[in-house]
Enzyme design. Structure first.
Site, PDB file in Angstrom:
ATOM      1  N   CYS A  25       0.843  -1.189   0.000  1.00 11.04           N
ATOM      2  CA  CYS A  25       0.000   0.000   0.000  1.00 11.04           C
ATOM      3  C   CYS A  25       0.877   1.236   0.000  1.00 11.04           C
ATOM      4  O   CYS A  25       2.056   1.176   0.315  1.00 11.04           O
ATOM      5  CB  CYS A  25      -0.880   0.025   1.247  1.00 11.04           C
ATOM      6  SG  CYS A  25      -2.119  -1.272   1.266  1.00 11.04           S
ATOM      7  N   GLY A  51      -0.327   0.047  -5.031  1.00 10.80           N
ATOM      8  CA  GLY A  51      -1.690  -0.387  -4.761  1.00 10.80           C
ATOM      9  C   GLY A  51      -2.646   0.089  -5.827  1.00 10.80           C
ATOM     10  O   GLY A  51      -2.697   1.288  -6.127  1.00 10.80           O
ATOM     11  N   ASN A 128       0.028   1.364   5.861  1.00 11.94           N
ATOM     12  CA  ASN A 128       0.778   0.417   5.044  1.00 11.94           C
ATOM     13  C   ASN A 128       1.445  -0.563   5.996  1.00 11.94           C
ATOM     14  O   ASN A 128       2.219  -0.149   6.850  1.00 11.94           O
ATOM     15  CB  ASN A 128       1.834   1.158   4.206  1.00 11.94           C
ATOM     16  CG  ASN A 128       2.758   0.210   3.436  1.00 11.94           C
ATOM     17  OD1 ASN A 128       3.883   0.554   3.138  1.00 11.94           O
ATOM     18  ND2 ASN A 128       2.298  -0.962   3.109  1.00 11.94           N
ATOM     19  N   GLY A 129       1.139  -1.836   5.845  1.00 12.13           N
ATOM     20  CA  GLY A 129       1.747  -2.847   6.703  1.00 12.13           C
ATOM     21  C   GLY A 129       0.744  -3.916   7.054  1.00 12.13           C
ATOM     22  O   GLY A 129      -0.298  -4.055   6.407  1.00 12.13           O
ATOM     23  N   TYR A 270      11.620  -5.765  -5.388  1.00 16.16           N
ATOM     24  CA  TYR A 270      10.449  -5.711  -6.267  1.00 16.16           C
ATOM     25  C   TYR A 270       9.507  -4.523  -6.068  1.00 16.16           C
ATOM     26  O   TYR A 270       9.084  -3.901  -7.026  1.00 16.16           O
ATOM     27  CB  TYR A 270       9.648  -7.009  -6.099  1.00 16.16           C
ATOM     28  CG  TYR A 270       8.299  -6.988  -6.789  1.00 16.16           C
ATOM     29  CD1 TYR A 270       8.183  -7.212  -8.161  1.00 16.16           C
ATOM     30  CD2 TYR A 270       7.135  -6.710  -6.072  1.00 16.16           C
ATOM     31  CE1 TYR A 270       6.953  -7.175  -8.799  1.00 16.16           C
ATOM     32  CE2 TYR A 270       5.898  -6.661  -6.701  1.00 16.16           C
ATOM     33  CZ  TYR A 270       5.815  -6.898  -8.059  1.00 16.16           C
ATOM     34  OH  TYR A 270       4.603  -6.853  -8.678  1.00 16.16           O
TER      35      TYR A 270
END
Ligand code: SF4
Length: 493
Positions: A25, A51, A128-129, A270
């Site tokens: 995210c 995202g 985010n996480g 990535y």
């Protein structure tokens, strides 16, 4: 991020889309700009790669918060009219979020920022996480009669913040964050300020920037700062809360930095945008170094005609690989950038067509040639196999595959949902067995030591669990300072 609730899985047609690397995210926040919503829109657009499932912006006019969220890409959720509407309601501050959920969590109610009202007023949150103690926390709340309207672990954070025990604390946000265990880079919007926080292990990135007129910005990745003309100031530190308000930027700690941080090494392999600096290191340059290291560890056979990147994420490593070994770099596979997500197709013909639609092979560079393909990672293997089959069908004489990270053998519980262990191609298989399944002439992965040698920070400061199986926190047995102890249970009452 979603709590781990079993829901139906949407399969991908075999092309590596975010469906293979779920749960990344983007967060964004800016305070003090009359057009914060517009900056948030641009900041989210720049971070679209993190995202694509849903997007949203929440704004403050100094007294009241407003939010607009929706399913889809940033420009699908915000057209000119929607953006104008939310922009005029802002004026003090704005936060935003791009989400890629796990399957099943992909519903509009989970789109963020999550806007809630509680005893302390209004708050909007972007996360985010992934919290590993989310399920336990949520169960406690539900047993105490709390109602949830999302399956997102972010909602648990708001319930914690609203709990009497936290509200009685001199610093409710700090008290809340101390109960969270796992990976979190969070941006909160209150009517009078933004608060940004990063977990003590630092799993996910979160950077601070400053606009030319002095306003502060936070974003998951520095590429968002570049797009809006903000200068990078520094990263939010693990265990730190940064407040951005009319008073400028203030900092306090809710926890000491963990003895060993757990910076996600996969961000460099990535996730992150090549133009971003993540954990103090440029992503493109890190990937090129990985390619060079891979070339030293597994040089190409002498007969190879070209080094070919698997677009897009294998490109940087392929460049480094080709530079190190001196073999010509050719882009023989061209992605069609206008194809969106491809969902499961009922017939093999349609599945094959979907793969071909997304990746076009340049026949003249493939037919009769000995190719060395560089890709960043293999997850389930189905996607990679489809690509290798496509190259074979196009007449490649030899295919040698090089992967710029080690075999992924373990699930991630800290912000990425690759797949269950049983679905990972490398689990329980030797490299040669994987090579056989993929139908390639040779296969080599970059070693973990090789990967970590490309990183700026000491090796001990990175999370490598998906490769090594060494989890910094036990996802099944959260323990330690950040877990709810029995005497703290009263806060749920
Ligand atoms: S397990 Fe892998 S993907 Fe997950 S945080 Fe660790 S390094 Fe990153």
């Amino acid at each position: 991020m979603d709590c781990r609730i079993a829901l139906p899985v949407i399969q991908d047609a075999g092309i590596r889309t975010p469906a293979d690397h779920k749960e990344k995210c983007a967060v964004f926040g800016v305070w003090g700009d009359a057009h914060g919503a517009r900056l948030a829109y641009l900041g989210l657009y720049a971070q679209q790669h993190r995202g694509q499932e849903s997007s949203g912006i929440a704004v403050s006019d100094g007294a009241v918060l407003h939010a607009h969220t929706g399913m889809g890409l940033v420009p699908e959720v915000f057209d000119a009219e929607t953006l104008e509407k939310i922009d005029v309601k802002g004026g003090r501050g704005a936060i935003g979020h791009n989400r890629y959920s796990t399957a099943g969590g992909s519903v509009s109610c989970n789109a963020q920022p999550l806007l809630e009202s509680y005893i302390g007023g209004q708050v909007a949150v972007s996360h985010n996480g992934n919290l590993i103690n989310c399920t336990a926390l949520r169960r406690r709340f539900e047993e105490a009669g709390h109602l949830f309207h999302t399956t997102s672990d972010t909602e648990v954070i708001v319930h914690l913040l609203a709990s009497p025990a936290q509200q009685k604390s001199p610093d409710p946000l700090m008290a809340t964050l101390r109960h969270l265990q796992g990976a979190f880079s969070l941006v909160f919007l209150f009517p009078d300020r933004i608060e940004a926080a990063r977990d003590p292990w630092g799993w996910r990135p979160l950077s601070i920037g400053r606009l030319p007129r002095g306003q502060f910005v936070v974003a998951s990745e520095t590429v968002a700062l570049d797009v809006i003309g903000a200068r990078f100031v520094r990263d939010v530190l693990p265990g730190e809360i940064v407040t951005i308000s009319d008073r400028g930027l203030e900092s306090r700690r809710f926890a000491e930095v963990a003895e060993r941080t757990a910076l996600c090494a996969f961000e460099h392999v990535y996730f992150a945008h090549p133009a971003s600096n993540v954990f103090g290191q440029n992503v493109e340059l890190a990937r090129e170094k990985m390619g060079e290291a891979l070339s030293r560890e597994a040089p190409p056979p002498k007969s190879v005609d070209f080094i070919v990147p698997m677009p897009d994420s294998g490109r940087s490593a392929a460049l480094g690989f080709a530079r190190a070994c001196g073999v010509q770099y050719r882009e023989a596979i061209v992605p069609n950038r206008y194809v969106g997500r491809t969902f499961i197709k009922p017939t093999q013909t349609e599945r094959t067509a979907a793969v071909r639609l997304k990746l076009n092979i340049i026949d003249e560079l493939v037919r009769g040639k000995r190719l060395l393909i560089v890709d960043d990672s293999i997850v389930r293997g189905t996607t990679t196999k489809a690509k290798m089959d496509q190259l074979r069908a196009a007449g490649a004489k030899e295919i040698h595959l090089r992967i710029s990270c080690p075999p992924i053998r373990n699930p991630c519980y800290f912000g990425v949902d690759f797949a269950e262990r049983s679905q990972l191609i490398a689990t329980g298989k030797t490299v040669d067995q994987i090579r056989e399944y993929l139908g390639v002439d040779s296969l080599h992965y970059l070693s973990l030591e090789g990967l970590l040698s490309c990183m700026n920070e000491p090796a001990r400061n990175y999370c490598t669990a998906c490769w090594s199986g060494e989890y910094r926190l036990d996802p099944d047995h959260p323990e330690g300072e950040y877990v709810i102890e029995p005497e703290q249970m009263k806060m749920f009452g």
